[in-house]
Scaffold this active site. Structure first.
Site, PDB file in Angstrom:
ATOM      1  N   ASP A 294       3.215  -9.517  -8.090  1.00  0.00           N
ATOM      2  CA  ASP A 294       3.592  -8.167  -7.679  1.00  0.00           C
ATOM      3  C   ASP A 294       2.566  -7.729  -6.628  1.00  0.00           C
ATOM      4  OD1 ASP A 294       4.752  -5.736  -7.329  1.00  0.00           O
ATOM      5  OD2 ASP A 294       4.796  -5.171  -9.443  1.00  0.00           O
TER       6      ASP A 294
HETATM    7  C1  BGC Z   1       6.555  -2.933  -7.419  1.00  0.00           C
HETATM    8  C2  BGC Z   1       7.548  -4.056  -7.231  1.00  0.00           C
HETATM    9  C3  BGC Z   1       7.970  -4.112  -5.801  1.00  0.00           C
HETATM   10  C4  BGC Z   1       6.745  -4.309  -4.938  1.00  0.00           C
HETATM   11  C5  BGC Z   1       7.031  -4.402  -3.458  1.00  0.00           C
HETATM   12  C6  BGC Z   1       5.424  -3.017  -6.436  1.00  0.00           C
HETATM   13  O1  BGC Z   1       4.645  -1.863  -6.471  1.00  0.00           O
HETATM   14  O2  BGC Z   1       6.060  -2.947  -8.733  1.00  0.00           O
HETATM   15  O3  BGC Z   1       8.651  -3.875  -8.067  1.00  0.00           O
HETATM   16  O4  BGC Z   1       8.920  -5.121  -5.605  1.00  0.00           O
HETATM   17  O5  BGC Z   1       5.875  -3.211  -5.129  1.00  0.00           O
HETATM   18  O6  BGC Z   1       7.390  -3.183  -2.936  1.00  0.00           O
END
Ligand code: BGC
Length: 761
Positions: A294
């Site tokens: 993530d």
């Molecule tokens: C989120 C993800 C997301 C990623 C990219 C993160 O903060 O938890 O679900 O895909 O950011 O934007």
């Protein structure tokens, strides 16, 4: 078009390889000159002379292409693959013509993605519009995997149309507490339902040659301290509640990518958790795709690679800029650990085996070949928000709606009883398509409940409107008492009142949890006042998770839950209220009377950065059933404008040999006046197990559409997996011999038919 462009380029590269056009060294796949300069093995050079390199040959098996390409890569090139080159792009390799994987956020549609890598929320990018589909909580409420697969396909088509390759979804985390800010992004509280929906979404996306990324592995169930919280979860709860949707994504859908979660599980960050990544995901379930971190969730080089991480995101300059902001670190993010130099240094010092780096590169390349990224690049400029995609969004928003209460048949509205409707509330004239955060899609248009109601009501029914209460942070300067008075006066003059209440993306969002389960902004008072002024008051809830209703539920005859319905949410609400559509959604989550009744309530959000999932496997209805707590609306509940009768249950054989499945069948009849769909649910209950087991667990469901008077046979197969529990002693699933009760019903608390079978030793 795209495919022929690729072929032309390949021919060009070939000419270069035969030495006729040295000036063509810019070609994406390199030429003999640069290959020689890079000191590649002779084998690769001689192959090139004979024709296009093996890895470029789309007719050859993926594994052969991957092996060929890997053999041509230097150590540095392989190491480079482990981190992104931008906010949403993996690193391309121009020498070998390895394209970047271009990503876009999801899962409720393509998140506002414009051109090359940039921070999604940055004010300096041109916002891109795409179809806003209903929130996954609503898709869960449809209990319709076939629809979710169509949604996955439609989203993937938009990913390609925008020139991207990967969608960061689906989210299959479990709704453990009603106040988790991201409940709307997941499919509810039940692992089986979440698994069915997640698999369907992935299959739809992959069928289009787009890479999904099932997320967030594992147990991302709260936003509070999401980067630092250490969750103590027993192994049985992991396997029975928090893993199944990921396991199914791997084993059934063959998912191409898995995103690790921000939080720690049992002492280790998910991105560097060998038990989660290497032992469970890769070794135990046989995951062949790549693990992606993530955004900003890595805290080490060797630990992260050794644990099984394959691609750290984001990377490059956008990551460095983002990471230089004090807020990024204050929130607890970590980033920038898998850059090529650090990866190579870790290998050189013996902290990381080269084999792990090779494996990460292999996995990323494998997925790229499988998705056709070398053969059919996705070029931008395609169409989004097509009539077909809109149709999926509208069907989905309609099927998502759950009719929670309909006393005295007040719904559907319409003449002759109802000739005027007052539409009231802070969510009436605003289209709230989804919750907040990285999943929020910017649609080209969005239908508000008020507009949808006007359209469905038609010219003969008068529709009036009052705001009633200002949502927190909206309509500044409006006097609360005056708004309430206006609402009451408007309601009093109409034959029926529809109060549209709920949450907003500013109040229910990624990055923080809801403050409580209560409706914000004085909406309880608004409902009470409107209900007192008009006996035909219908409450429409627009939110991603349960809200407290006890202050008014007995005073209103009808309530429906529309979740966040995407851009077509308003049409769906209008259609259901006026009967153009018959509601068929069922709750994917228990609605407690009070937040305190939620089984995880006393074990959330933890203290000192620790939270213990002490409720274990008793999440959602499993806990309500065990503790005999009456929910406000049970898991699986949802009414219709017609009625369904269940009969003729057959469970065979009565005594099953180990490993042999049991067949269940029953008849369902539409006994009411309208065509409608019923979601028949099958729960299993182990009688006298040697370990604690929930009083019932969902193990099958079937959505059947029946005309008035029509009867259909519904069949289920109960296999060994369905009968099993996870034994922490054996570290495996165990189907224990004994008697099982088969419970078939219209909700988890409306069991219509019961049967039994025995599993023989
Ligand atoms: C989120 C993800 C997301 C990623 C990219 C993160 O903060 O938890 O679900 O895909 O950011 O934007």
């Amino acid at each position: 078009m795209a495919a022929s462009a690729v072929r032309t380029t390949v021919t060009g590269a070939l000419r270069c390889v035969t030495g006729n056009a040295v000036k063509r060294i810019f070609l994406p796949f390199g030429c003999i000159a640069c290959v020689a300069v890079a000191g590649l093995p002779l084998r690769a050079q001689s192959q090139s002379k004979a024709g296009p390199p093996t890895y470029r040959n789309a007719k050859l098996p993926v594994e052969q292409r991957v092996a060929d390409l890997l053999a041509r890569m230097t150590g540095a090139e392989k190491a480079e693959m482990l981190s992104g080159s931008g906010w949403m792009e993996s690193k391309p390799n121009s020498r070998l013509g390895i394209p970047a994987i271009k990503m876009a956020d999801g899962p409720l549609g393509v998140r506002n993605w414009a051109g090359s890598s940039a921070v999604t929320n940055s004010p300096d990018i041109t916002p891109v519009t795409s179809t806003a589909f209903p929130a996954s909580a609503g898709m869960g409420a449809s209990w319709d995997p076939e629809l979710v697969e169509r949604q996955g396909r439609a989203i993937a088509q938009e990913v390609k149309a925008l020139g991207r390759d990967m969608i960061l979804g689906p989210t299959v985390n479990i709704n453990r507490v009603p106040v988790w800010g991201r409940n709307f992004e997941g499919y509810g509280e039940d692992p089986y339902l979440a698994a069915r929906m997640g698999v369907a979404y992935i299959q739809g996306v992959q069928a289009e040659g787009v890479i999904p990324s099932v997320k967030h592995y594992a147990a991302n169930n709260q936003e509070f301290e999401r980067h630092r919280i250490d969750e103590k979860i027993d192994e049985r709860a992991l396997h029975e509640i928090y893993f199944p949707a990921f396991k199914a994504a791997v084993e059934e859908a063959g998912v191409w990518a898995v995103m690790s979660a921000y939080n720690k599980v049992n002492g280790q960050w998910c991105a560097e958790n060998p038990h989660l990544l290497r032992e469970t995901l890769k070794d135990r379930w046989g995951f062949k795709g790549f693990v992606i971190s993530d955004w900003g969730s890595t805290y080490s080089t060797a630990g992260t690679i050794n644990a099984g991480m394959d691609l750290e995101m984001p990377g490059g300059e956008p990551m460095r800029r983002w990471f230089s902001l004090p807020k990024t670190k204050e929130e607890g993010n970590g980033a920038g650990w898998l850059t090529a130099d650090q990866v190579m240094a870790a290998v050189a010092s013996g902290l990381v085996k080269q084999e792990y780096v090779d494996d990460a590169a292999r996995r990323i390349l494998r997925v790229m070949f499988m998705a056709g990224l070398f053969d059919r690049p996705h070029t931008a400029g395609g169409e989004v928000d097509t009539p077909e995609q809109r149709a999926v969004a509208r069907t989905a928003a309609t099927e998502a709606i759950v009719l929670l209460k309909n006393a005295g048949g007040v719904l559907p509205l319409g003449a002759p009883k109802v000739r005027s409707v007052a539409v009231i509330g802070p969510s009436a004239a605003v289209a709230r398509t989804g919750g907040g955060g990285s999943s929020l899609v910017r649609p080209k248009y969005a239908v508000t409940p008020l507009d949808g109601i006007k359209e469905a009501a038609g010219p003969r029914i008068q529709v009036t409107h009052a705001l009633g209460a200002a949502m927190e942070g909206e309509d500044p300067g409006r006097d609360a008492a005056q708004l309430l008075d206006e609402a009451v006066a408007t309601a009093r003059k109409a034959d029926a009142a529809v109060v549209v209440v709920g949450y907003a993306p500013t109040l229910e969002s990624e990055s923080f949890d809801r403050k409580s389960m209560d409706l914000p902004a004085g909406q309880d008072r608004l409902i009470q006042a409107v209900a007192a002024a008009n006996p035909n008051t219908v409450v429409v809830l627009v939110a991603g998770a349960p809200v407290t209703m006890t202050k008014w539920i007995d005073r209103v005859p009808a309530v429906l839950d529309a979740w966040y319905g995407g851009q077509e949410g308003g049409h769906a609400i209008g259609d259901v209220l006026f009967g153009a559509a018959n509601p068929s959604g069922k709750l994917p989550v228990t609605f407690p009377k009070r937040l305190e009744d939620s089984p995880a309530f006393s074990h959330y959000p933890g203290a000192d950065l620790h939270v213990e999932y002490a409720e274990g496997i008793y999440v959602g209805y499993r806990g309500f059933d065990k503790d005999h707590i009456e929910p406000l609306f049970p898991f699986g509940h949802g009414l219709s404008y017609t009625g369904f009768e269940y009969s003729n249950l057959s469970v065979a054989p009565a005594s099953a040999a180990p490993g042999k499945p049991v067949q269940v069948s029953l008849r369902v009849r539409n006994s009411g006046p309208r065509t409608g769909a019923e979601v028949v649910q099958l729960y299993l209950h182990a009688i006298q197990p040697s370990v604690d087991r929930p009083p019932k667990e969902l193990k099958g469901f079937s959505r059947v559409t029946l005309q008035p008077g029509q009867t259909q046979t519904v069949n289920f197969t109960i296999d060994r997996d369905a009968m099993s529990y996870y034994s922490t002693a054996k570290k495996d699933w165990v189907a224990e011999p004994g008697t099982f009760e088969v419970l078939v019903g219209a909700s988890s608390r409306d069991i219509r038919l019961k049967g039994t079978f025995a599993l023989r030793p």
